[in-house]
Design a protein around this motif. Structure first.
Motif, PDB file in Angstrom:
ATOM      1  N   LEU A 238     -38.591 -75.443  20.871  1.00  0.00           N
ATOM      2  CA  LEU A 238     -39.062 -76.400  19.869  1.00  0.00           C
ATOM      3  C   LEU A 238     -38.054 -76.548  18.737  1.00  0.00           C
ATOM      4  CD1 LEU A 238     -42.844 -75.423  19.604  1.00  0.00           C
ATOM      5  CD2 LEU A 238     -41.911 -77.519  20.586  1.00  0.00           C
ATOM      6  N   ASP A 239     -37.382 -75.432  18.409  1.00  0.00           N
ATOM      7  CA  ASP A 239     -36.396 -75.460  17.327  1.00  0.00           C
ATOM      8  C   ASP A 239     -35.189 -76.318  17.690  1.00  0.00           C
ATOM      9  OD1 ASP A 239     -35.670 -74.507  14.692  1.00  0.00           O
ATOM     10  OD2 ASP A 239     -34.094 -73.355  15.680  1.00  0.00           O
ATOM     11  N   TYR A 247     -40.645 -80.517  11.793  1.00  0.00           N
ATOM     12  CA  TYR A 247     -42.029 -80.176  11.435  1.00  0.00           C
ATOM     13  C   TYR A 247     -42.219 -78.663  11.316  1.00  0.00           C
ATOM     14  CZ  TYR A 247     -43.433 -85.023  11.959  1.00  0.00           C
ATOM     15  OH  TYR A 247     -43.561 -86.379  11.780  1.00  0.00           O
ATOM     16  N   MET A 248     -41.434 -77.884  12.035  1.00  0.00           N
ATOM     17  CA  MET A 248     -41.491 -76.429  11.882  1.00  0.00           C
ATOM     18  C   MET A 248     -40.982 -76.018  10.493  1.00  0.00           C
ATOM     19  SD  MET A 248     -40.277 -75.115  15.657  1.00  0.00           S
ATOM     20  CE  MET A 248     -40.158 -73.399  15.175  1.00  0.00           C
ATOM     21  N   ASP A 249     -39.938 -76.716  10.023  1.00  0.00           N
ATOM     22  CA  ASP A 249     -39.425 -76.442   8.680  1.00  0.00           C
ATOM     23  C   ASP A 249     -40.420 -76.888   7.605  1.00  0.00           C
ATOM     24  OD1 ASP A 249     -37.125 -75.234   9.509  1.00  0.00           O
ATOM     25  OD2 ASP A 249     -35.850 -76.999   9.315  1.00  0.00           O
ATOM     26  N   LEU A 251     -43.640 -76.800   8.062  1.00  0.00           N
ATOM     27  CA  LEU A 251     -44.676 -75.764   8.139  1.00  0.00           C
ATOM     28  C   LEU A 251     -44.279 -74.519   7.336  1.00  0.00           C
ATOM     29  CD1 LEU A 251     -47.366 -74.865   9.381  1.00  0.00           C
ATOM     30  CD2 LEU A 251     -46.080 -74.006  11.349  1.00  0.00           C
ATOM     31  N   LYS A 252     -43.002 -74.133   7.432  1.00  0.00           N
ATOM     32  CA  LYS A 252     -42.517 -72.966   6.676  1.00  0.00           C
ATOM     33  C   LYS A 252     -42.726 -73.160   5.180  1.00  0.00           C
ATOM     34  CE  LYS A 252     -38.860 -71.897  10.013  1.00  0.00           C
ATOM     35  NZ  LYS A 252     -37.386 -71.906  10.228  1.00  0.00           N
ATOM     36  N   LEU A 253     -42.485 -74.390   4.719  1.00  0.00           N
ATOM     37  CA  LEU A 253     -42.613 -74.676   3.286  1.00  0.00           C
ATOM     38  C   LEU A 253     -44.070 -74.835   2.854  1.00  0.00           C
ATOM     39  CD1 LEU A 253     -39.679 -77.235   3.014  1.00  0.00           C
ATOM     40  CD2 LEU A 253     -39.709 -74.940   2.038  1.00  0.00           C
ATOM     41  N   ARG A 254     -44.967 -75.027   3.816  1.00  0.00           N
ATOM     42  CA  ARG A 254     -46.383 -75.219   3.504  1.00  0.00           C
ATOM     43  C   ARG A 254     -47.193 -73.931   3.632  1.00  0.00           C
ATOM     44  NH1 ARG A 254     -46.977 -79.705   0.479  1.00  0.00           N
ATOM     45  NH2 ARG A 254     -46.363 -81.626   1.542  1.00  0.00           N
ATOM     46  N   ILE A 255     -46.564 -72.849   4.116  1.00  0.00           N
ATOM     47  CA  ILE A 255     -47.277 -71.583   4.249  1.00  0.00           C
ATOM     48  C   ILE A 255     -47.699 -71.094   2.862  1.00  0.00           C
ATOM     49  CG2 ILE A 255     -47.110 -69.155   4.989  1.00  0.00           C
ATOM     50  CD1 ILE A 255     -45.000 -70.037   7.007  1.00  0.00           C
ATOM     51  N   PRO A 256     -48.958 -70.735   2.693  1.00  0.00           N
ATOM     52  CA  PRO A 256     -49.409 -70.248   1.376  1.00  0.00           C
ATOM     53  C   PRO A 256     -48.574 -69.063   0.901  1.00  0.00           C
ATOM     54  CG  PRO A 256     -51.285 -70.657   2.823  1.00  0.00           C
ATOM     55  CD  PRO A 256     -50.054 -70.812   3.672  1.00  0.00           C
ATOM     56  N   ILE A 257     -48.245 -69.039  -0.352  1.00  0.00           N
ATOM     57  CA  ILE A 257     -47.483 -67.990  -1.050  1.00  0.00           C
ATOM     58  C   ILE A 257     -46.016 -67.987  -0.604  1.00  0.00           C
ATOM     59  CG2 ILE A 257     -47.265 -65.529  -1.573  1.00  0.00           C
ATOM     60  CD1 ILE A 257     -50.289 -65.274  -1.076  1.00  0.00           C
ATOM     61  N   PHE A 258     -45.781 -67.809   0.702  1.00  0.00           N
ATOM     62  CA  PHE A 258     -44.399 -67.706   1.211  1.00  0.00           C
ATOM     63  C   PHE A 258     -43.662 -69.040   1.113  1.00  0.00           C
ATOM     64  CE2 PHE A 258     -46.603 -64.268   3.456  1.00  0.00           C
ATOM     65  CZ  PHE A 258     -45.785 -63.206   3.116  1.00  0.00           C
ATOM     66  N   GLY A 259     -44.379 -70.153   1.291  1.00  0.00           N
ATOM     67  CA  GLY A 259     -43.747 -71.468   1.269  1.00  0.00           C
ATOM     68  C   GLY A 259     -43.059 -71.760  -0.053  1.00  0.00           C
ATOM     69  N   VAL A 260     -43.719 -71.447  -1.152  1.00  0.00           N
ATOM     70  CA  VAL A 260     -43.145 -71.667  -2.484  1.00  0.00           C
ATOM     71  C   VAL A 260     -41.904 -70.800  -2.679  1.00  0.00           C
ATOM     72  CG1 VAL A 260     -43.566 -71.485  -4.958  1.00  0.00           C
ATOM     73  CG2 VAL A 260     -45.390 -72.276  -3.445  1.00  0.00           C
ATOM     74  N   PHE A 261     -41.971 -69.568  -2.185  1.00  0.00           N
ATOM     75  CA  PHE A 261     -40.838 -68.652  -2.298  1.00  0.00           C
ATOM     76  C   PHE A 261     -39.628 -69.191  -1.528  1.00  0.00           C
ATOM     77  CE2 PHE A 261     -38.401 -64.928  -0.876  1.00  0.00           C
ATOM     78  CZ  PHE A 261     -38.172 -64.295  -2.092  1.00  0.00           C
ATOM     79  N   ILE A 262     -39.857 -69.672  -0.307  1.00  0.00           N
ATOM     80  CA  ILE A 262     -38.771 -70.239   0.512  1.00  0.00           C
ATOM     81  C   ILE A 262     -38.204 -71.494  -0.142  1.00  0.00           C
ATOM     82  CG2 ILE A 262     -38.232 -71.322   2.740  1.00  0.00           C
ATOM     83  CD1 ILE A 262     -40.362 -69.470   3.985  1.00  0.00           C
ATOM     84  N   ASN A 297     -32.433 -76.048   6.241  1.00  0.00           N
ATOM     85  CA  ASN A 297     -33.784 -76.580   6.335  1.00  0.00           C
ATOM     86  C   ASN A 297     -33.711 -78.082   6.559  1.00  0.00           C
ATOM     87  OD1 ASN A 297     -36.292 -77.885   4.847  1.00  0.00           O
ATOM     88  ND2 ASN A 297     -36.910 -75.827   5.442  1.00  0.00           N
ATOM     89  N   LYS A 298     -34.344 -78.568   7.628  1.00  0.00           N
ATOM     90  CA  LYS A 298     -34.239 -79.974   8.015  1.00  0.00           C
ATOM     91  C   LYS A 298     -34.855 -80.898   6.974  1.00  0.00           C
ATOM     92  CE  LYS A 298     -32.603 -78.918  12.161  1.00  0.00           C
ATOM     93  NZ  LYS A 298     -32.786 -77.449  12.099  1.00  0.00           N
ATOM     94  N   VAL A 299     -35.880 -80.448   6.284  1.00  0.00           N
ATOM     95  CA  VAL A 299     -36.541 -81.297   5.277  1.00  0.00           C
ATOM     96  C   VAL A 299     -35.574 -81.601   4.144  1.00  0.00           C
ATOM     97  CG1 VAL A 299     -38.496 -81.507   3.717  1.00  0.00           C
ATOM     98  CG2 VAL A 299     -38.757 -80.246   5.859  1.00  0.00           C
ATOM     99  N   MET A 300     -34.936 -80.566   3.612  1.00  0.00           N
ATOM    100  CA  MET A 300     -33.985 -80.760   2.515  1.00  0.00           C
ATOM    101  C   MET A 300     -32.735 -81.490   3.004  1.00  0.00           C
ATOM    102  SD  MET A 300     -32.544 -78.006  -0.270  1.00  0.00           S
ATOM    103  CE  MET A 300     -34.150 -77.863  -1.055  1.00  0.00           C
ATOM    104  N   LYS A 301     -32.318 -81.225   4.226  1.00  0.00           N
ATOM    105  CA  LYS A 301     -31.164 -81.921   4.797  1.00  0.00           C
ATOM    106  C   LYS A 301     -31.398 -83.429   4.798  1.00  0.00           C
ATOM    107  CE  LYS A 301     -29.134 -78.605   8.067  1.00  0.00           C
ATOM    108  NZ  LYS A 301     -27.703 -78.869   7.856  1.00  0.00           N
ATOM    109  N   GLN A 302     -32.606 -83.830   5.212  1.00  0.00           N
ATOM    110  CA  GLN A 302     -32.931 -85.254   5.296  1.00  0.00           C
ATOM    111  C   GLN A 302     -32.877 -85.922   3.924  1.00  0.00           C
ATOM    112  OE1 GLN A 302     -37.038 -86.989   6.261  1.00  0.00           O
ATOM    113  NE2 GLN A 302     -36.040 -87.037   8.246  1.00  0.00           N
TER     114      GLN A 302
END
Length: 400
Positions: A238-239, A247-249, A251-262, A297-302
């Protein structure tokens, strides 16, 4: 690139054996002679059998930073680039870096620029570093650029360590919880299963569920192992898919607590990189393109790609950032002020320092929060299985 083994003697008559890679045999001979070696044997090797293979980065971050510090000191002292590469070959503890510097030395002797020489080793010398060296060659402050790069890679290493430290603890506790659970279900619970069945007593529903799970683990452990293996393979596949990877990237940013840290870690890295490039007089379009390649991170890359397109149209680079949730208003406002005052690099540096501090505080808070949560989680998992054994035992003892 061809690989050759050689035997030679130095000026003191000492026998030296080694390998050298070069485009042709003549170039290899010439290169060895420039190192004051008396060559008496040269054999071409099979590149597939003798090419060095490295997993991950060939050069450790620590070795790379030391190399940059030493390089900057030598250049600042007036040592020529060729002499500096010779000295650095003797000083570095990294074998891949030593070999690369040997080839860089040869290229420099041929009149090729340092930045062009470094492009032959993309795995050792990142595009960001090569671009900064090129900027240093043009501006004539290569020593300052090398020192700045050493500071940058030190900060990147510290940033990476903060992320690893914050995320390692829950991962380790999670793995330990899984291992302990499997051990209890596969080894401990079966010991009591026969005892429970030997008594003509009704077993509580909760215990029956645990016993059935234990039986599944014992009988179909290989299926569970296969599912876990296929899960890892599926994530890898999938990666590789651009859409799913995006969408996996997300998801990483939307994970509670950890997403904000990333997210904060990505913002710190982006602003550090862009600030360093602009401060070294790298054109802004090229700086944004390089920063886009550095970010993983693909989101920031875009968004950075859209910012580059916006700049090419003569618009502000912040226009796409303002429309995306990954960039807070602090960044867009600071960059906008920097564009108006001609000090984007200074504004980005201030933002990077802010997010570095934010990351430090978030890391400490995350560790203090996760530790008790994971301990409670581990206690709950183990306690639930132990309880399933204890409850029917109390019932049995009461009826004896």
């Amino acid at each position: 690139m061809k690989y050759f083994s050689y035997k030679a003697k130095d000026l003191e008559g000492k026998l030296i054996k080694g390998k050298v890679n070069s485009e042709t045999e003549k170039e290899a001979i010439r290169h060895l002679k420039t190192n004051d070696l008396i060559l008496f044997e040269l054999k071409e090797l099979n590149p597939l059998l003798h090419k060095d293979i490295y997993i991950g980065s060939p050069v450790k971050n620590k070795d790379f930073v030391i190399f940059l510090r030493q390089f900057a000191t030598l250049i600042d002292a007036g040592i020529t680039l060729v002499e500096a590469t010779v000295i650095l070959q003797e000083q570095t503890q990294s074998k891949p870096l030593r070999k690369a510097l040997n080839q860089v030395q040869y290229s420099l002797e041929e009149g090729i620029s340092l930045s062009d020489s470094l492009t032959e080793f993309p795995r050792l010398f990142p595009e960001l570093f090569i671009s900064m060296v090129r900027a240093g060659e043009v501006s004539g402050n290569l020593d300052e650029i090398l020192n700045r790069m050493a500071n940058y890679y030190e900060k990147q290493y510290q940033l990476r360590q903060k992320i690893v430290t914050a995320l390692t603890y829950p991962m380790v506790v999670g793995v330990v919880a899984v291992v302990i659970t499997i051990f209890l279900l596969a080894v401990i619970v079966p010991i009591f299963t026969d005892m429970f069945l030997s008594f003509d007593q009704e077993i509580p529903a909760y215990t029956q569920v645990v016993l059935q799970i234990s039986e599944v683990v014992q009988t179909y452990w290989w299926v569970l192992l296969f599912i876990a293996f296929m899960g890892v393979i599926s994530v890898r596949l999938l990666d590789k898919n651009p859409t799913m990877s995006y969408y996996m990237d997300v998801l990483k940013l939307r994970i509670p607590i950890f997403g904000v840290f990333i997210q904060k870690a990505l913002l710190a890295r982006m602003t550090q990189t862009l600030s360093s490039l602009l401060n070294s007089s790298v054109p802004i379009l090229q700086a944004v393109a390089i920063t886009e390649n550095v970010i993983d991170n693909k989101v920031m890359k875009q968004v950075l790609q859209s910012s580059k397109d916006s700049l090419e149209r003569g618009e502000s680079m912040t226009e796409p950032m303002k429309k995306h949730w990954i960039f807070p208003r602090l960044i867009t406002q600071m960059i906008t002020v920097g564009e108006r005052t001609g000090s984007v690099d200074a504004m980005l540096k201030k933002v990077s320092e802010f997010y570095e501090q934010e990351l430090d505080e978030s890391s400490d808070k995350l560790k203090s929060l996760i530790e008790p949560v994971m301990i409670i989680f581990l206690a709950f998992v183990v306690g639930a299985i132990v309880l399933s054994i204890v409850i029917p035992m109390f019932s049995l003892f009461e009826n004896i």
